[in-house]
Design a protein around this motif. Structure first.
Motif, PDB file in Angstrom:
ATOM      1  N   GLU A   1       0.830  -1.202   0.000  1.00 40.97           N
ATOM      2  CA  GLU A   1       0.000   0.000   0.000  1.00 40.97           C
ATOM      3  C   GLU A   1       0.867   1.256   0.000  1.00 40.97           C
ATOM      4  OE1 GLU A   1      -2.577  -0.266   3.343  1.00 40.97           O
ATOM      5  OE2 GLU A   1      -3.620  -2.071   2.627  1.00 40.97           O
ATOM      6  N   ASP A   2       1.935   1.242   0.780  1.00 46.19           N
ATOM      7  CA  ASP A   2       2.877   2.361   0.832  1.00 46.19           C
ATOM      8  C   ASP A   2       4.210   1.891   0.262  1.00 46.19           C
ATOM      9  OD1 ASP A   2       1.246   4.367   2.272  1.00 46.19           O
ATOM     10  OD2 ASP A   2       1.354   2.930   3.926  1.00 46.19           O
ATOM     11  N   MET A   3       4.498   2.291  -0.981  1.00 43.76           N
ATOM     12  CA  MET A   3       5.737   1.839  -1.608  1.00 43.76           C
ATOM     13  C   MET A   3       6.941   2.527  -0.964  1.00 43.76           C
ATOM     14  SD  MET A   3       7.236  -0.097  -3.780  1.00 43.76           S
ATOM     15  CE  MET A   3       5.938  -0.632  -4.905  1.00 43.76           C
ATOM     16  N   PRO A   4       7.874   1.751  -0.434  1.00 42.71           N
ATOM     17  CA  PRO A   4       9.075   2.354   0.171  1.00 42.71           C
ATOM     18  C   PRO A   4       9.903   3.117  -0.860  1.00 42.71           C
ATOM     19  CG  PRO A   4       8.819   0.062   0.843  1.00 42.71           C
ATOM     20  CD  PRO A   4       7.844   0.305  -0.283  1.00 42.71           C
ATOM     21  N   THR A   5      10.686   4.035  -0.365  1.00 43.28           N
ATOM     22  CA  THR A   5      11.603   4.791  -1.220  1.00 43.28           C
ATOM     23  C   THR A   5      13.054   4.499  -0.895  1.00 43.28           C
ATOM     24  OG1 THR A   5      11.486   6.680   0.295  1.00 43.28           O
ATOM     25  CG2 THR A   5       9.934   6.656  -1.556  1.00 43.28           C
ATOM     26  N   HIS A   6      13.297   3.686   0.131  1.00 40.43           N
ATOM     27  CA  HIS A   6      14.650   3.320   0.537  1.00 40.43           C
ATOM     28  C   HIS A   6      14.786   1.800   0.537  1.00 40.43           C
ATOM     29  CE1 HIS A   6      13.627   7.125   2.557  1.00 40.43           C
ATOM     30  NE2 HIS A   6      14.903   7.447   2.446  1.00 40.43           N
ATOM     31  N   PRO A   7      15.985   1.285   0.298  1.00 38.65           N
ATOM     32  CA  PRO A   7      16.224  -0.141   0.560  1.00 38.65           C
ATOM     33  C   PRO A   7      16.047  -0.415   2.055  1.00 38.65           C
ATOM     34  CG  PRO A   7      18.045   0.833  -0.680  1.00 38.65           C
ATOM     35  CD  PRO A   7      17.205   1.954  -0.182  1.00 38.65           C
ATOM     36  N   ILE A   8      15.498  -1.580   2.367  1.00 41.04           N
ATOM     37  CA  ILE A   8      15.240  -1.956   3.760  1.00 41.04           C
ATOM     38  C   ILE A   8      15.844  -3.327   4.017  1.00 41.04           C
ATOM     39  CG2 ILE A   8      13.475  -2.486   5.489  1.00 41.04           C
ATOM     40  CD1 ILE A   8      11.602  -0.570   3.989  1.00 41.04           C
ATOM     41  N   TYR A   9      16.596  -3.417   5.104  1.00 45.89           N
ATOM     42  CA  TYR A   9      17.171  -4.692   5.524  1.00 45.89           C
ATOM     43  C   TYR A   9      16.586  -5.046   6.879  1.00 45.89           C
ATOM     44  CZ  TYR A   9      20.670  -8.091   7.137  1.00 45.89           C
ATOM     45  OH  TYR A   9      21.295  -9.209   7.617  1.00 45.89           O
TER      46      TYR A   9
END
Length: 418
Positions: free
Chosen positions: A289-297
């Motif tokens: 629903e909320d597309m991230p804008t950063h890579p997430i680990y």
């Protein structure tokens, strides 16, 4: 071609990021290239990986905690490391050699090499971008490491401290769970703390690899797919020849073998004895629903996620099985079980692009880059999890070696005959 002279034409086997980088940098030195691949551009590990260019996390794989994960995986199906029961002697020989590397002393020795490499790895990407390779290289600004517990964060910071002790640099700041969610609303309340890491980048892997293939061809190189190479012949002063299944031989002054987890079959006759084992990674894409804008680990769960336009790629696992084995749906479920509590607003049943790819791993964690017993046969492989971040750099180093006959100082650590 006489020994010591620059080749006019080099054939590269493998159209992934590693092989195409070698081709591009050879062209920079005025060498003509032909790249061949049995399947297609970005058909292997270069397609479905996380696409993170993160020197802060580019570390030797063989370290004590990985060994613990491996032992646990024999009894725990939820482990991010999977070692299926097998009688494969070659696999067990690799695992025994890998286990011997999993000591603090050997990790620190390998980390000294990675420290040298990490200082300059992204410079090669800058060179590609400056020369017009069209795929964007994005600044993570920052890279988000989300932690479910204080212990997960502590383990991550301990890794950064070990990097610093080896001479590396990692710029980071610790944040609360609320601060994480303010930055990336997709993160659930299960993420109680985290670390923001600066100076990292990310790419869309298939987009970048295809852009590299396009750049090689735009400069006059040839990229041929559907060509299965079955052997290499050293023709002495007449160069080298690739023998192909159902096709005419391909002649060149020299060859570069960049066949990933399949490297040993072609390279072994030329003295490359180091086993390259498939460490298979899995990925799939979802549309949150909320597309991230950063890579997430997701630290502690060993799941890496990357926004690729309209898709959010989720990656994980280290599965030691044959490179050509089929995708195992259980591994996808393992990743989902690990990631589901940490995100909100994701329909995990609507995933697509399920993929498995074989990372080419060496027991000591260092790539195999350089000349074999034949001065006309070179290899670039064994990058493990770091083919995307290190591929352009090792391609640049190998191109210098092939074109000049001199071994760059940094490449001395990657001797294929070690």
């Amino acid at each position: 071609m006489s020994v010591g002279s620059a080749p006019a034409h080099v054939a590269i086997v493998g159209a992934g990021m590693v092989g195409l980088s070698a081709a591009w940098f050879l062209q920079e030195r005025g060498v003509g290239v032909t790249v061949v691949d049995r399947t297609g551009v970005a058909a292997g590990s270069s397609w479905g990986n996380a696409g993170m260019l993160n020197p802060a996390f580019t570390l030797p794989l063989a370290e004590p905690s990985i060994l613990r994960y491996g032992i646990a995986s024999l009894f725990d199906r939820s482990s991010p490391v999977a070692i299926p029961p097998t009688v494969d002697r070659r696999l067990w020989a690799f695992l025994i050699a890998f286990a011997r590397q999993c000591t603090n002393r050997r990790w620190e020795r390998a980390m000294e090499v990675f420290t040298e490499v990490n200082r300059v790895s992204l410079d090669a990407y800058d060179q590609l971008s400056d020369a017009g390779v069209t795929a964007p290289v994005r600044d993570a600004a920052p890279f988000v490491a989300a932690c479910g517990t204080d212990e997960d964060r502590r383990h991550l910071i301990e890794e950064f401290e070990k990097v610093a002790a080896a001479g590396g640099e990692v710029s980071y700041e610790t944040v609360s769970g609320d601060e994480l969610r303010a930055l990336e609303p997709i993160l659930s309340t299960e993420n109680r703390t985290g670390v923001l890491v600066h100076g990292q980048r990310f790419i869309n892997p298939p987009e970048m690899t295809h852009a590299m293939a396009d750049a090689v061809q735009a400069r006059g190189g040839t990229v041929r797919t559907g060509v299965e190479v079955t052997g290499v012949r050293d023709l002495g002063a007449r160069g080298a020849e690739l023998t192909c299944r159902n096709g005419e031989p391909i002649h060149a002054d020299a060859v570069v073998l960049s066949t990933g987890a399949w490297l040993n079959g072609l390279a072994r006759p030329f003295g490359v004895r180091t086993v390259v084992q498939a460490g298979r990674g899995y990925s799939f894409s979802v549309e949150p629903e909320d597309m991230p804008t950063h890579p997430i680990y997701l630290a502690g769960r060993r799941v890496a996620c990357n926004p690729l336009g309209d898709r959010f790629r989720v990656t994980g696992m280290m599965e030691f099985r044959p490179a050509d084995a089929k995708l195992d749906p259980r591994r996808v479920r393992t990743i989902i079980d690990a990631a589901r509590p940490m995100f909100r607003g994701v329909d995990w049943t609507a995933r697509r692009d399920e993929w498995v790819g074989s990372r080419p791993c060496t027991a000591d964690g260092l790539p195999l880059v350089g000349t074999t017993r034949s001065p006309r046969v070179h290899v670039s492989g064994g990058h493990g999890m770091w083919g995307m971040v290190l591929g352009p750099l090792t391609g640049k180093l190998l191109a210098e070696s092939v074109a000049t006959g001199r071994t760059p100082p940094l490449m001395r650590h990657f001797d294929p005959l070690r």
